[in-house]
Enzyme design. Structure first.
Site, PDB file in Angstrom:
ATOM      1  N   ASP A   1      21.483  30.763  40.139  1.00 21.55           N
ATOM      2  CA  ASP A   1      22.915  30.927  40.404  1.00 21.55           C
ATOM      3  C   ASP A   1      23.699  29.681  40.020  1.00 21.55           C
ATOM      4  O   ASP A   1      24.832  29.778  39.535  1.00 21.55           O
ATOM      5  CB  ASP A   1      23.139  31.253  41.879  1.00 21.55           C
ATOM      6  CG  ASP A   1      22.770  32.700  42.210  1.00 21.55           C
ATOM      7  OD1 ASP A   1      22.846  33.543  41.295  1.00 21.55           O
ATOM      8  OD2 ASP A   1      22.403  32.974  43.361  1.00 21.55           O
TER       9      ASP A   1
ATOM     10  N   ASP B   1      60.303  48.495  33.855  1.00 19.90           N
ATOM     11  CA  ASP B   1      61.720  48.792  33.991  1.00 19.90           C
ATOM     12  C   ASP B   1      62.397  48.336  32.702  1.00 19.90           C
ATOM     13  O   ASP B   1      61.809  47.619  31.896  1.00 19.90           O
ATOM     14  CB  ASP B   1      62.278  48.052  35.206  1.00 19.90           C
ATOM     15  CG  ASP B   1      63.718  48.447  35.511  1.00 19.90           C
ATOM     16  OD1 ASP B   1      64.129  49.547  35.121  1.00 19.90           O
ATOM     17  OD2 ASP B   1      64.426  47.631  36.125  1.00 19.90           O
TER      18      ASP B   1
ATOM     19  N   ASN C   1      12.885  41.302  38.977  1.00 19.41           N
ATOM     20  CA  ASN C   1      12.086  40.513  39.908  1.00 19.41           C
ATOM     21  C   ASN C   1      11.557  41.375  41.048  1.00 19.41           C
ATOM     22  O   ASN C   1      10.417  41.211  41.506  1.00 19.41           O
ATOM     23  CB  ASN C   1      12.912  39.357  40.468  1.00 19.41           C
ATOM     24  CG  ASN C   1      13.108  38.243  39.439  1.00 19.41           C
ATOM     25  OD1 ASN C   1      12.341  38.129  38.487  1.00 19.41           O
ATOM     26  ND2 ASN C   1      14.142  37.450  39.638  1.00 19.41           N
TER      27      ASN C   1
ATOM     28  N   GLU D   1      24.436  36.780  45.800  1.00 18.57           N
ATOM     29  CA  GLU D   1      25.146  35.998  46.808  1.00 18.57           C
ATOM     30  C   GLU D   1      26.164  35.040  46.222  1.00 18.57           C
ATOM     31  O   GLU D   1      27.083  34.604  46.912  1.00 18.57           O
ATOM     32  CB  GLU D   1      24.142  35.216  47.678  1.00 18.57           C
ATOM     33  CG  GLU D   1      23.395  34.117  46.964  1.00 18.57           C
ATOM     34  CD  GLU D   1      22.205  34.648  46.187  1.00 18.57           C
ATOM     35  OE1 GLU D   1      21.592  33.867  45.450  1.00 18.57           O
ATOM     36  OE2 GLU D   1      21.899  35.850  46.304  1.00 18.57           O
TER      37      GLU D   1
ATOM     38  N   ASP E   1      62.098  43.882  38.195  1.00 24.83           N
ATOM     39  CA  ASP E   1      62.761  42.699  38.758  1.00 24.83           C
ATOM     40  C   ASP E   1      63.752  43.010  39.868  1.00 24.83           C
ATOM     41  O   ASP E   1      64.421  42.111  40.366  1.00 24.83           O
ATOM     42  CB  ASP E   1      63.481  41.939  37.650  1.00 24.83           C
ATOM     43  CG  ASP E   1      64.604  42.740  37.014  1.00 24.83           C
ATOM     44  OD1 ASP E   1      64.694  43.952  37.280  1.00 24.83           O
ATOM     45  OD2 ASP E   1      65.395  42.165  36.238  1.00 24.83           O
TER      46      ASP E   1
ATOM     47  N   ASN F   1      16.266  31.570  43.131  1.00 27.85           N
ATOM     48  CA  ASN F   1      17.548  32.271  43.077  1.00 27.85           C
ATOM     49  C   ASN F   1      18.713  31.295  43.079  1.00 27.85           C
ATOM     50  O   ASN F   1      19.707  31.474  42.360  1.00 27.85           O
ATOM     51  CB  ASN F   1      17.652  33.228  44.262  1.00 27.85           C
ATOM     52  CG  ASN F   1      18.732  34.273  44.072  1.00 27.85           C
ATOM     53  OD1 ASN F   1      18.736  34.980  43.065  1.00 27.85           O
ATOM     54  ND2 ASN F   1      19.638  34.366  45.020  1.00 27.85           N
TER      55      ASN F   1
ATOM     56  N   ASP G   1      62.417  48.235  42.458  1.00 30.64           N
ATOM     57  CA  ASP G   1      61.116  48.242  41.786  1.00 30.64           C
ATOM     58  C   ASP G   1      59.973  47.908  42.749  1.00 30.64           C
ATOM     59  O   ASP G   1      58.810  47.914  42.349  1.00 30.64           O
ATOM     60  CB  ASP G   1      61.100  47.227  40.637  1.00 30.64           C
ATOM     61  CG  ASP G   1      62.043  47.616  39.510  1.00 30.64           C
ATOM     62  OD1 ASP G   1      62.034  48.793  39.125  1.00 30.64           O
ATOM     63  OD2 ASP G   1      62.792  46.742  39.028  1.00 30.64           O
TER      64      ASP G   1
END
Length: 871
Positions: free
Chosen positions: A713, A348, A684, A306, A616, A709, A620
């Site tokens: 995290d 290019d 787990n 998450e 550029d 958890n 392109d």
């Protein structure tokens, strides 16, 4: 029939460009008829008419990528598959009375989405400041005696605009009158040489409207001359605006996007198998179906990564900030990771590898020997002509040695000139020397100049061209072309006393003096940057609209091998499979159209490459959109900047190397979280399955699983600051689901094995069979410590703390989480969560199990590296 205008009730954004047939009709009308058709006049519209037309047609602005409102963009972030899944789980917790669990899940999702929104908003603001291609004012006649400087957005069809050298064409125009008007359309067509424009009526006769000489288009630039013109179309109805609208659509999925989706769906599939199994085992085994449901939901949350959106965003934002310090704007955050995954850079040539300026490199006679006489005559021609001063003339005039020589030794006076045009492709001037003698000096394209020459100068002698015809005559030109030089021929004719030059017929019976050769030089940083990219495992391929000879020369100058060249015409004859094979081996693609560039990029992607494109120009745009990471430069046209993901604000292409390294750092730290989270969570879940079968109670309460958890995290949020090993940065990095599977299948069961050892110790050594709180506390501590501390083992492919040290923030965060976890069972807050203080002997057992697990993880990691390569 009047020129069509939108309905009074039509939305301005829906107006369409004039069809080609309509433009062809307008081009064929004289000036008065054009004005009548547009309901305008030579003095321009009055203010009331202009206001009404502005209301009907809308502002003269081109489309950019549509941006939703802030609230909608935030909701879109919340609507990602992973976020939606977690929000559903939070809702289930709320509905089943687990308010605390639901709040924790929802807060994590909202914080992650808010951080992503904030970082993308800041990036968008920085990118908006780069949009500076189109001038904000233009000179317009609005019935007053003097022209007005009006904002570009206020221009409307029927306005009379005044053009002069150096200005941009503010809309699609019909030229009414002009003088020596030359316009550069390179931003639209890719052609480097300007196009001459005229005010006379022209019949199309099958000529493409873009090539009609009395029409000018938004996005082009006036190189020389002046003109009065009437506006035909504005904003999105212009040719430029339509291209902009096409290019401002949704981008194709990139390597990064595809990788994230693959990982998310991998975890979803595992979750869809594990969660129902855990629910059924606990429901049948323990008889409490509601408690089994809550536990299964907590297990699902534990298996879901998450924090992945937040971890990804933090890492990408850190990379973007690091690049901003190097004068690089990252418009789309995930582009920085694609930079690191890139193994092919297509670029290019003009303006990216080269400086987009022409310099005079060679001046030779017809035998290839250096000749100052050739350069002197070329200088006189460029200096005294009053027509178009293109890049070639500028290069001649900047040739300092010639300038000093002429000023010191010779004085001339201009008598007449025959201006350049693109039919003759040459121009001439007549100058008078101090002694009164006159000479006509002509320079231009080799074939056209040779066509009006009868003699040539060779080693100081005059020879007939009939004696030097065929291959011998053009040998020097061919050699120069093969070296990538643009060659111009120089010729002259001494005039008889009193001879007048009245027309182009004077260009006859000329004496060919020799040739001048020009080169668009590569950027100083190009060769070094290409070497650096090669060092980091990135192949460079050139995709250009220029010709083969010039492209070969530039490639040699910047150190790119040219083993084979594929031309645009060749690509059209290849199917996708054949093109993919050619794209793998060829390093240079010349004479390319915009869609051909995009097709080559897609062919490389189908071959498994992550492709970047550096360009550029507006031609392109399609390639920039198709690439996994689109890169543009500070001097690019506006639509190229809009299409690009990354914009280089300084000329040095070494920024490309910096971006590659930074991208690999970002990916390295993201992949650390994914590998560790996937293997730990999978382990787990295996432990939960076994415990559900063996234990008469839940091995951990749902809220304890969520807290475990969450703490894990939190310890991972500092991964963005972690160091990445130097050997990891040496080759492209991309998503590898197989690698994630291996971590899950090998390291997951290893962690589960030590979980079962913990279960056994708690059950048999400490009598936790009838002490649910003690069992749950003991497993909570072991699970939290092992999965948090193993980060230091799995964050590097080397020996941790010896060959690779973690960053101070990562070290501090992991230690803080471990200390917090050790404190919880001893605190009153822990009691509220269902924890109980473990007995003293458990701390020794816990230390032994954690140490043994970390050593085992290091050994298994080293074995995986030997079997499957660097992690």
């Amino acid at each position: 029939m009047p020129f069509p205008t939108p309905s009074r009730h039509a939305a301005p954004a829906q107006r369409a460009a004039p069809p080609s047939a309509e433009l062809g009709v307008i081009a064929a009308l004289d000036a008065d008829a054009v004005l009548a058709r547009l309901r305008s006049r030579a003095a321009g519209l009055d203010n009331a008419e202009a206001r009404e037309r502005l209301r009907l047609h809308g502002p003269n602005t081109v489309a950019r990528q549509r941006r939703s409102g802030a609230a909608l963009r935030f909701l879109k972030l919340l609507a990602s598959p992973l976020s939606l899944l977690l929000l559903v789980l939070a809702l289930v917790n709320f509905l089943t009375g687990q308010t605390w669990s639901g709040i924790m899940i929802a807060v994590m999702v909202v914080l992650s989405s808010a951080l992503a929104f904030f970082q993308e908003h800041r990036s968008d603001q920085a990118a908006e400041r780069l949009r500076s291609m189109v001038r904000t004012t233009t000179r317009v006649l609005r019935g007053a005696a003097a022209p007005l400087e009006l904002p570009l957005a206020e221009l409307v069809p029927g306005d009379i605009v005044l053009l002069s050298a150096g200005t941009m064409v503010p809309a699609d125009l019909r030229i009414l009158s002009c003088r020596d008007l030359f316009i550069s359309q390179s931003a639209l067509t890719g052609e480097s040489l300007p196009v001459e424009k005229r005010g006379q009526a022209i019949r199309a006769n099958g000529v493409a409207v873009l090539n009609l000489d009395n029409l000018a288009y938004m996005g082009s630039t006036v190189v020389s001359g002046s003109a009065n013109a009437v506006v035909l179309a504005t904003g999105g109805a212009t040719y430029f605006g339509q291209l902009a609208a096409d290019l401002a659509g949704v981008r194709e999925l990139t390597s990064f996007d595809r990788g994230v989706n693959q990982f998310v769906w991998l975890m979803v599939r595992v979750m869809l198998v594990m969660t129902p199994l855990v629910f059924l085992l606990n429901g049948y085994g323990k008889g409490d179906w509601l408690q089994a449901l809550l536990f299964a939901v907590a297990v699902a949350v534990g298996l879901a990564p998450e924090m992945l959106p937040m971890i990804v965003t933090i890492n990408l934002a850190k990379g973007a900030l690091a690049m901003a310090g190097k004068k690089v704007i990252v418009k789309r955050l995930n582009a920085i990771q694609n930079f690191g995954a890139m193994d092919v850079l297509c670029t290019d040539k003009t303006g990216t590898l080269t400086q987009d300026r022409v310099i005079l490199e060679r001046h030779v006679d017809i035998d290839g020997r250096p000749s100052m006489r050739v350069t002197e005559y070329a200088y006189l021609n460029s200096y005294y002509q009053t027509g178009l001063h293109n890049l070639l003339d500028v290069a001649v005039l900047k040739y300092v040695d010639v300038h000093q020589h002429i000023e010191a030794d010779t004085a001339f006076r201009k008598i007449d000139e025959l201006p350049f045009d693109f039919q003759r492709r040459r121009m001439s001037v007549v100058v008078e020397r101090r002694d009164g003698s006159r000479v006509l000096i002509c320079k231009g394209a080799v074939e056209e100049v040779l066509g009006v020459c009868s003699r040539a100068e060779s080693a100081g002698a005059i020879v007939s061209l009939q004696e030097r015809h065929g291959a011998a005559l053009v040998r020097v030109v061919q050699e120069l072309n093969q070296d990538g030089f643009r060659v111009i021929a120089v010729a002259c004719r001494e005039l008889a006393a009193g001879e007048q030059v009245l027309d182009n017929g004077a260009e006859s019976d000329l004496l060919l003096i020799g040739y001048i050769a020009f080169l668009d030089p590569p950027k100083d940083s190009a060769a070094e940057a290409i070497r650096a990219l090669k060092h980091y495992g990135v192949a460079v391929k050139v995709l250009t609209g220029d010709n083969e000879a010039v492209t070969r020369s530039v490639c040699r100058h910047v150190g790119l091998p040219v083993e084979q060249v594929v031309l645009g015409g060749d690509i059209d004859a290849l199917d996708d499979a054949a093109l993919a094979a050619r794209a793998e081996t060829a390093s240079v693609f010349a004479k390319m159209a915009p869609q051909q560039k995009a097709r080559v990029i897609r062919a490389l992607q189908r071959g498994g490459h992550v492709v970047g494109y550096l360009g550029d120009g507006i031609n392109d745009g399609a390639a920039l959109k198709a690439a996994d990471v689109g890169i543009s430069v500070d001097s690019a046209v506006d639509i190229a900047k809009e299409s690009a993901d990354i914009i280089l604000l300084k000329k040095s292409l070494m920024s490309l190397k910096d971006g590659v390294v930074e991208g690999r750092k970002v990916f390295g730290n993201i992949s650390k979280y994914i590998r560790m989270s996937a293997s730990s969570n999978f382990g787990n879940m295996l432990s939960v399955l076994g415990a559900s079968l063996l234990l008469p109670f839940l091995p951990m309460a749902p809220v304890q699983i969520l807290l475990n958890n969450l703490l894990y995290d939190v310890s991972q949020t500092s991964l963005a600051s972690d160091h990445v090993d130097a050997d990891y940065l040496m080759r492209p990095r991309r998503w590898d689901i197989g690698n994630i599977w291996r971590f899950m299948l090998f390291l997951g069961p290893l962690s589960s094995l030590f979980d079962y050892l913990t279960f056994a110790a708690l059950w048999y050594l400490f009598g936790a069979a009838h002490q649910v709180a003690l069992f749950q506390s003991g497993w909570f501590l072991e699970s939290l410590l092992t999965q948090t501390l193993v980060v230091h083992i799995l964050r590097t492919g080397n020996i941790p703390f010896v060959q690779s040290k973690p960053s101070l923030p990562l070290l501090a965060t992991t230690l803080a989480v471990c200390l917090l976890g050790l404190w919880l069972p001893l605190s009153s807050f822990g009691t509220a969560l269902g924890f109980a203080p473990p007995p003293r002997g458990y701390w020794l057992v816990l230390s032994t199990i954690v140490a043994a697990y970390l050593v085992s993880a290091q050994l298994l990691k080293a074995w995986l590296a030997r079997q499957f390569g660097q992690l």
